[in-house]
Design an enzyme around this catalytic site. Structure first.
Site, PDB file in Angstrom:
ATOM      1  N   SER A 102      15.519  56.409  76.695  1.00 14.99           N
ATOM      2  CA  SER A 102      14.344  56.369  77.586  1.00 14.99           C
ATOM      3  C   SER A 102      13.091  56.365  76.727  1.00 14.99           C
ATOM      4  CB  SER A 102      14.354  57.616  78.477  1.00 14.99           C
ATOM      5  OG  SER A 102      13.105  57.787  79.133  1.00 14.99           O
ATOM      6  N   TYR A 151      15.096  66.101  81.691  1.00 16.54           N
ATOM      7  CA  TYR A 151      15.294  64.678  81.383  1.00 16.54           C
ATOM      8  C   TYR A 151      14.774  64.365  79.981  1.00 16.54           C
ATOM      9  CZ  TYR A 151      15.330  59.609  82.322  1.00 16.54           C
ATOM     10  OH  TYR A 151      15.563  58.259  82.290  1.00 16.54           O
TER      11      TYR A 151
END
Ligand code: NAP
Length: 248
Positions: A140, A153
Site C-alpha cells: 500500500s 492497516y
C-alpha cells in the site's frame, strides 16, 4: 521467447472475487497462467472472466492462519505445482487512533499480515523444493506513508514491506522472487468510503498526478512483470502503481 509469457504457470490469487485481486487474476490469465482463486466469498464474476482458463477455486477464510498450509496442499494436489502466489486479500478498519479498538487491530493484523506470512511460508516451501517461484504481496502507499485513521492497516502494510524484503533476502538464492505492488488509490470496495466523502475524494484526486483514481486493471502490468521471468533479477522491491502519488 516472450519473457512475460506465463503459459503453464500456476498462479494463486487470494481475494480474487472482486477489486484488485480480480484485476490481477484476469491479467495473469491473459498472460497464459492457470489460476487458483482463494477467498471467503463466491467468485462467480471472476470465474466468468476466466472462461477457457484452467482454473480452480478454494473457499477459505484468511482471518486466521489456520487454513494456509491446507490451501497450498490443495493447490499442488489439484494443479500439480505452484509457481506464483499473489497475497492480495486484505481488510481496512477506520477510526481515530485514540478510539481504535483492539478487535479491529487484531482483525486487520491477522488478515493483512499474519495470514500473508504463513501462506507465503507454505508456498515458499513448495517453491524452494522445485527451485523456482514468484511471490507478489499487495502492499500500500501506507507501506511508505503514515496515513490517518488506519493505525492497524498502516502497521500491517508497513510490515508487508518489511516481510517482502526479508523473504526476498532468504529465498532469492533458492530461485524464489518475493516482491510487492503498492497500489495507489484504486476504485474498489476498500476505498468506497473515501469516494463517498466529497472533501476526501477531492483532496485525493487533487494530489494524484495522473488526475484519476486507479482501476483494478491498472495493477495487471506490474503483476505480470513480477510473476514472469522478466523479473528474475528483481528481489525485495515494493513497486508503487499509484498514478504518481508518491512522486509528488
Ligand atoms: P476489496 O474489493 O475489499 O477486496 C479485498 C479482498 O480481500 C476481497 O476479495 C475480500 O473478500 C478479501 N478478503 C478480505 N478478508 C478476507 C478473509 N478473511 N478471507 C479471505 N479473503 C478475504 O478491496 P481491494 O482494494 O481490491 O483490496 C485488495 C488488496 O489491495 C488489499 O490487500 C488492500 O489492502 C490492498 N490495497 C487497496 C488499495 C485501494 O486503493 N483499493 C490501495 C492499496 C492497497 P470479500 O469480498 O469476501 O470481503
Amino acid at each position: 521467447m516472450n519473457p512475460f509469457d506465463l503459459t503453464g504457470r500456476v498462479a494463486v490469487v487470494t481475494g480474487a472475487n472482486t477489486g484488485i485481486g480480480q484485476g490481477i487474476a484476469a491479467a495473469l490469465a491473459a498472460a497464459g497462467a492457470d489460476i487458483v482463486t482463494v477467498g471467503r466469498s463466491p467468485t462467480d464474476a471472476t470465474q466468468a472472466m476466466l472462461q477457457g482458463v484452467r482454473h480452480h477455486d478454494i473457499r477459505a477464510d484468511l482471518s486466521s492462519a489456520t487454513p494456509t498450509a491446507g490451501i497450498i496442499d490443495e493447490v499442488v494436489a489439484k494443479m500439480g505445482r505452484i509457481d506464483i502466489l499473489v497475497n492480495n486479500a486484505g481488510i481496512i478498519r477506520r477510526a481515530d487512533a485514540v478510539d481504535y479498538a483492539e478487535a479491529d487491530w487484531d482483525a486487520v493484523i491477522d488478515t493483512n499480515l499474519k495470514s500473508l506470512f504463513f501462506l507465503s511460508q507454505a508456498a515458499g516451501r513448495a517453491m524452494i523444493a522445485q527451485g523456482s517461484g514468484k511471490i507478489i504481496n499487495v502492499a500500500s502507499l501506507l507501506s511508505f506513508q503514515g496515513g490517518i485513521r488506519v493505525p492497524a492497516y498502516t502497521a500491517a502494510k508497513s510490515g508487508v514491506a518489511g516481510l517482502t524484503r526479508l523473504l526476498a533476502c532468504e529465498w532469492a538464492s533458492k530461485g524464489v522472487n518475493v516482491n510487492a505492488i503498492a497500489p495507489g488509490y484504486i476504485e474498489t470496495n476498500n476505498t468506497a468510503a473515501l469516494r463517498e466523502d466529497a472533501k476526501r475524494n477531492a483532496d485525493i484526486l487533487g494530489r494524484i498526478p495522473a488526475g484519476r483514481w486507479g482501476q483494478p486493471s491498472d495493477m495487471g502490468g506490474a503483476a505480470v512483470f513480477l510473476a514472469s521471468s522478466a523479473s528474475d533479477y528483481v528481489n525485495g522491491v515494493v513497486l508503487p502503481v499509484d498514478g504518481g502519488w508518491l512522486a509528488r
